[in-house]
Design an enzyme around this catalytic site. Structure first.
Site, PDB file in Angstrom:
ATOM      1  N   ASP A 161      -7.115   4.219  -4.433  1.00  8.66           N
ATOM      2  CA  ASP A 161      -7.751   4.111  -3.120  1.00  8.66           C
ATOM      3  C   ASP A 161      -8.338   5.501  -2.851  1.00  8.66           C
ATOM      4  O   ASP A 161      -8.574   6.246  -3.821  1.00  8.66           O
ATOM      5  CB  ASP A 161      -6.728   3.700  -2.038  1.00  8.66           C
ATOM      6  CG  ASP A 161      -7.381   3.254  -0.736  1.00  8.66           C
ATOM      7  OD1 ASP A 161      -7.825   2.100  -0.649  1.00  8.66           O
ATOM      8  OD2 ASP A 161      -7.460   4.066   0.213  1.00  8.66           O
TER       9      ASP A 161
ATOM     10  N   LYS B 185       0.862  -1.191   0.000  1.00  4.71           N
ATOM     11  CA  LYS B 185       0.000   0.000   0.000  1.00  4.71           C
ATOM     12  C   LYS B 185       0.887   1.226   0.000  1.00  4.71           C
ATOM     13  O   LYS B 185       2.024   1.165   0.479  1.00  4.71           O
ATOM     14  CB  LYS B 185      -0.873   0.020   1.259  1.00  4.71           C
ATOM     15  CG  LYS B 185      -2.090   0.883   1.142  1.00  4.71           C
ATOM     16  CD  LYS B 185      -3.258   0.100   0.574  1.00  4.71           C
ATOM     17  CE  LYS B 185      -4.426   0.968   0.222  1.00  4.71           C
ATOM     18  NZ  LYS B 185      -5.604   0.157  -0.113  1.00  4.71           N
TER      19      LYS B 185
HETATM   20  P1  NDP Z   1     -12.939   7.795  -2.800  1.00  2.17           P
HETATM   21  O1  NDP Z   1     -11.853   8.771  -2.609  1.00  2.17           O
HETATM   22  O2  NDP Z   1     -13.517   7.566  -4.125  1.00  2.17           O
HETATM   23  O3  NDP Z   1     -14.154   8.147  -1.819  1.00  2.17           O
HETATM   24  C1  NDP Z   1     -13.961   8.226  -0.454  1.00  2.17           C
HETATM   25  C2  NDP Z   1     -15.281   8.559   0.206  1.00  2.17           C
HETATM   26  O4  NDP Z   1     -15.165   8.402   1.613  1.00  2.17           O
HETATM   27  C3  NDP Z   1     -15.689  10.012  -0.016  1.00  2.17           C
HETATM   28  O5  NDP Z   1     -17.086  10.119   0.014  1.00  2.17           O
HETATM   29  C4  NDP Z   1     -15.068  10.696   1.184  1.00  2.17           C
HETATM   30  O6  NDP Z   1     -15.659  11.929   1.555  1.00  2.17           O
HETATM   31  C5  NDP Z   1     -15.290   9.662   2.268  1.00  2.17           C
HETATM   32  N1  NDP Z   1     -14.269   9.825   3.305  1.00  2.17           N
HETATM   33  C6  NDP Z   1     -12.933   9.793   3.142  1.00  2.17           C
HETATM   34  N2  NDP Z   1     -12.304  10.026   4.292  1.00  2.17           N
HETATM   35  C7  NDP Z   1     -13.290  10.204   5.201  1.00  2.17           C
HETATM   36  C8  NDP Z   1     -13.286  10.476   6.570  1.00  2.17           C
HETATM   37  N3  NDP Z   1     -12.133  10.620   7.264  1.00  2.17           N
HETATM   38  N4  NDP Z   1     -14.488  10.577   7.198  1.00  2.17           N
HETATM   39  C9  NDP Z   1     -15.647  10.447   6.515  1.00  2.17           C
HETATM   40  N5  NDP Z   1     -15.710  10.205   5.194  1.00  2.17           N
HETATM   41  C10 NDP Z   1     -14.543  10.072   4.558  1.00  2.17           C
HETATM   42  O7  NDP Z   1     -12.375   6.434  -2.180  1.00  2.17           O
HETATM   43  P2  NDP Z   1     -12.889   4.941  -2.408  1.00  2.17           P
HETATM   44  O8  NDP Z   1     -14.357   4.917  -2.576  1.00  2.17           O
HETATM   45  O9  NDP Z   1     -12.022   4.316  -3.419  1.00  2.17           O
HETATM   46  O10 NDP Z   1     -12.511   4.273  -1.010  1.00  2.17           O
HETATM   47  C11 NDP Z   1     -13.431   4.180   0.084  1.00  2.17           C
HETATM   48  C12 NDP Z   1     -12.989   3.081   1.039  1.00  2.17           C
HETATM   49  O11 NDP Z   1     -12.944   1.839   0.339  1.00  2.17           O
HETATM   50  C13 NDP Z   1     -11.596   3.251   1.644  1.00  2.17           C
HETATM   51  O12 NDP Z   1     -11.605   2.696   2.944  1.00  2.17           O
HETATM   52  C14 NDP Z   1     -10.721   2.401   0.743  1.00  2.17           C
HETATM   53  O13 NDP Z   1      -9.541   1.975   1.396  1.00  2.17           O
HETATM   54  C15 NDP Z   1     -11.659   1.240   0.484  1.00  2.17           C
HETATM   55  N6  NDP Z   1     -11.384   0.412  -0.701  1.00  2.17           N
HETATM   56  C16 NDP Z   1     -11.284   0.972  -1.938  1.00  2.17           C
HETATM   57  C17 NDP Z   1     -11.061   0.167  -3.035  1.00  2.17           C
HETATM   58  C18 NDP Z   1     -11.033   0.693  -4.414  1.00  2.17           C
HETATM   59  O14 NDP Z   1     -10.944  -0.105  -5.350  1.00  2.17           O
HETATM   60  N7  NDP Z   1     -11.123   1.987  -4.643  1.00  2.17           N
HETATM   61  C19 NDP Z   1     -10.864  -1.287  -2.886  1.00  2.17           C
HETATM   62  C20 NDP Z   1     -11.072  -1.781  -1.549  1.00  2.17           C
HETATM   63  C21 NDP Z   1     -11.298  -0.940  -0.516  1.00  2.17           C
HETATM   64  P3  NDP Z   1     -14.864  13.292   1.323  1.00  2.17           P
HETATM   65  O15 NDP Z   1     -15.032  13.588  -0.135  1.00  2.17           O
HETATM   66  O16 NDP Z   1     -15.540  14.279   2.223  1.00  2.17           O
HETATM   67  O17 NDP Z   1     -13.444  13.056   1.720  1.00  2.17           O
HETATM   68  O1  2IT Z   2      -7.919  -1.615  -0.633  1.00  2.00           O
HETATM   69  C1  2IT Z   2      -7.865  -2.103  -1.779  1.00  2.00           C
HETATM   70  O2  2IT Z   2      -8.008  -3.329  -1.960  1.00  2.00           O
HETATM   71  C2  2IT Z   2      -7.672  -1.210  -2.914  1.00  2.00           C
HETATM   72  N1  2IT Z   2      -7.590  -0.009  -2.720  1.00  2.00           N
HETATM   73  C3  2IT Z   2      -7.532  -1.771  -4.307  1.00  2.00           C
HETATM   74  C4  2IT Z   2      -6.144  -2.281  -4.543  1.00  2.00           C
HETATM   75  C5  2IT Z   2      -5.853  -2.726  -5.954  1.00  2.00           C
HETATM   76  O3  2IT Z   2      -4.679  -3.041  -6.181  1.00  2.00           O
HETATM   77  O4  2IT Z   2      -6.737  -2.759  -6.797  1.00  2.00           O
END
Ligand code: NDP
Ligand code: 2IT
Length: 447
Positions: free
Chosen positions: A166, A126
């Site tokens: 992420d 990561k």
């Molecule tokens: P994005 O940046 O697309 O969206 C993040 C969302 O979460 C936004 O709505 C953001 O709001 C909110 N957020 C972020 N930080 C905070 C906080 N401290 N408190 C409240 N809300 C918060 O990210 P993703 O959707 O990609 O990721 C979301 C989660 O999913 C994370 O935990 C990530 O690690 C996990 N994840 C993502 C994957 C992926 O493929 N993208 C894969 C597996 C897990 P704001 O705009 O106000 O910051």
């Molecule tokens: O938390 C996660 O699994 C991710 N942000 C996606 C990682 C990836 O390599 O697609």
């Protein structure tokens, strides 16, 4: 047993005392995996978990770039290469002001188990930066991404370490990062996943984490002869994962009641349908505005500032924003309101107390390392397609994603089913993820 676990955790605390999120992730794994290790001679007294909590390599670096006013900005970049026993390091990059060593080590540690669960050959890593993309122009984002990659490039490679997105890193950022990598390495390789469709990306990768989280919820509900159809669903976040979790819930006949960002949540009692979701996607991905703007178009909805959506009565909760966003009190509220299923789209969104409450109530609870593994799994499928120099159709990738989520669900049952029939998905995911990596480490010797 307790003393063996405590002795191990004390040692990890001594070494990583100022890393609370990392310690939280390790504790959850230790409590379920150490009892398994003790019962199995091949793993016992090999210090395998102790080896797994120490990253193979940690890189931190300076990222200097010039903002639109001409000022020089300095950020910190990181890459944690946690474990490469079963494949090249693989895991996302997070750009958020809260990024530090503790957050990235917890994410990298979880990633090792998650990637193992996918059944694909990927190690865990990561990275990211304390850079805050909010309010930055496209040119600033580009300059930052280029500066970041101008150092990261020497530590990664399509057979070494393959980053992805992420929080704060989506299609736009992956484009800029890829552009700089390609230029300075003078080669077109699948070094990043989440790429655009015309330059090596995979169909369904943008949707995969959210879709997978909902497929996993459906798998869990099926064990109780139930399904998503007709259910009220509360979702946190409004980014990549939340958007596509919402889309799949709607497609399967569920009703999405909420979405949120770090400022508050919206509650639409009529349900957020596909048209409303398109509006949210445009708002967040193109205009890059806040979720409360939803009310300007859909005036019947409510905006609740400064709170999380867990107070809304629902059958299913999908935390899809960030770590520790759902605590013990939230869990109690959800349970009191009749929630029967929680599938984590985010990484470690539920606190330890919340997980204990869900387990005590014996509801269906899936930890992120199982339920959100569809994202990285589809990244693995993107890597495969890059190696084949071939693209699968949307239907083919979606089918593989479904199969992978169902296999992960089966693994959780194999290792997590208790005598009374209750499935402890935390235990199941941790042990199933551990076994594959541990076996590879044993085979490869002490390296
Ligand atoms: P994005 O940046 O697309 O969206 C993040 C969302 O979460 C936004 O709505 C953001 O709001 C909110 N957020 C972020 N930080 C905070 C906080 N401290 N408190 C409240 N809300 C918060 O990210 P993703 O959707 O990609 O990721 C979301 C989660 O999913 C994370 O935990 C990530 O690690 C996990 N994840 C993502 C994957 C992926 O493929 N993208 C894969 C597996 C897990 P704001 O705009 O106000 O910051
Ligand atoms: O938390 C996660 O699994 C991710 N942000 C996606 C990682 C990836 O390599 O697609």
């Amino acid at each position: 047993m307790e003393s063996i676990i405590n002795e191990f955790l004390d040692l990890v605390k001594q070494r990583n005392g100022n890393e609370p999120e990392f310690l939280q992730a390790v504790e959850e794994v230790a409590e379920t995996v150490i009892p398994y290790i003790v019962k199995h001679d091949i793993y016992y007294k090999k210090n395998i978990l102790l080896r797994m909590v120490e990253p193979e390599r940690v890189v931190t670096f300076r990222v200097c770039w010039v903002d639109d006013t001409g000022e020089i900005q300095v950020n910190r970049g990181y890459r944690i290469q946690m474990n490469s026993a079963i494949g090249p390091y693989k895991g996302g990059l997070r750009f958020h002001p809260t990024v530090n060593m503790s957050i990235l080590k917890f994410l990298a540690f979880e990633q090792v188990f998650k990637n193992s669960l996918t059944t694909l050959p990927m190690g865990g890593g990561k990275g990211g930066s304390d850079f805050d993309p909010k309010g930055k122009s496209d040119n600033e984002i580009m300059r930052f991404c280029h500066a970041f990659m101008s150092e990261l490039f020497r530590h990664i490679g399509h057979n070494t370490d393959v980053p992805a997105g992420d929080i704060g890193v989506g299609a736009r950022e992956i484009g800029f990062l890829f552009g700089m990598y390609k230029k300075i390495s003078n080669g077109f390789t699948g070094v990043l996943t989440g790429k655009g469709m015309s330059w090596g990306g995979s169909l369904i990768r943008p949707e995969a984490t959210g879709y997978g989280t909902v497929y996993f919820a459906e798998n869990m509900l099926n064990t109780r002869n139930d399904s998503i159809e007709g259910k009220n669903v509360v979702i946190s976040g409004s980014g990549n994962v939340a958007q596509y979790a919402a889309e799949k819930v709607i497609q399967l006949g569920g009703k999405v009641l909420t979405l949120s960002d770090s400022s508050g949540y919206i509650y639409d009692a009529d349900g957020i349908d596909l048209d409303k979701l398109r509006f949210v996607m445009h708002l967040k991905n193109v205009k890059r505005e806040r979720i409360n703007e939803y009310l300007n178009k859909y005036a019947n909805a409510k905006y609740i500032k400064g709170k999380t959506p867990w107070e809304i009565k629902c059958d299913i909760a999908l935390p899809c924003a960030t770590q520790n966003e759902l605590n013990e009190n939230d869990a109690d509220t959800l349970l009191k309101n009749g929630c029967i299923c929680v599938s984590e789209g985010a990484n470690m969104p539920s606190t330890k107390g919340a997980i204990e409450a869900f387990h005590k109530a014996k509801i269906l609870f899936a930890p992120g390392k199982a339920s959100n593994a569809g994202g990285v799994a589809t990244s693995g499928l993107e890597m495969t397609q890059n190696s084949l120099r071939f693209n699968w159709t949307r239907e083919e990738v979606d089918l593989k994603l479904k199969e992978i989520m169902s296999n992960i669900h089966d693994s959780c049952i194999d290792y997590g089913k208790e005598e009374d029939g209750y499935i402890d998905y935390v235990k199941g995911a941790n042990i199933a993820g551990f076994v594959k990596v541990a076996d590879a480490m044993l085979a490869q010797g002490i390296v």
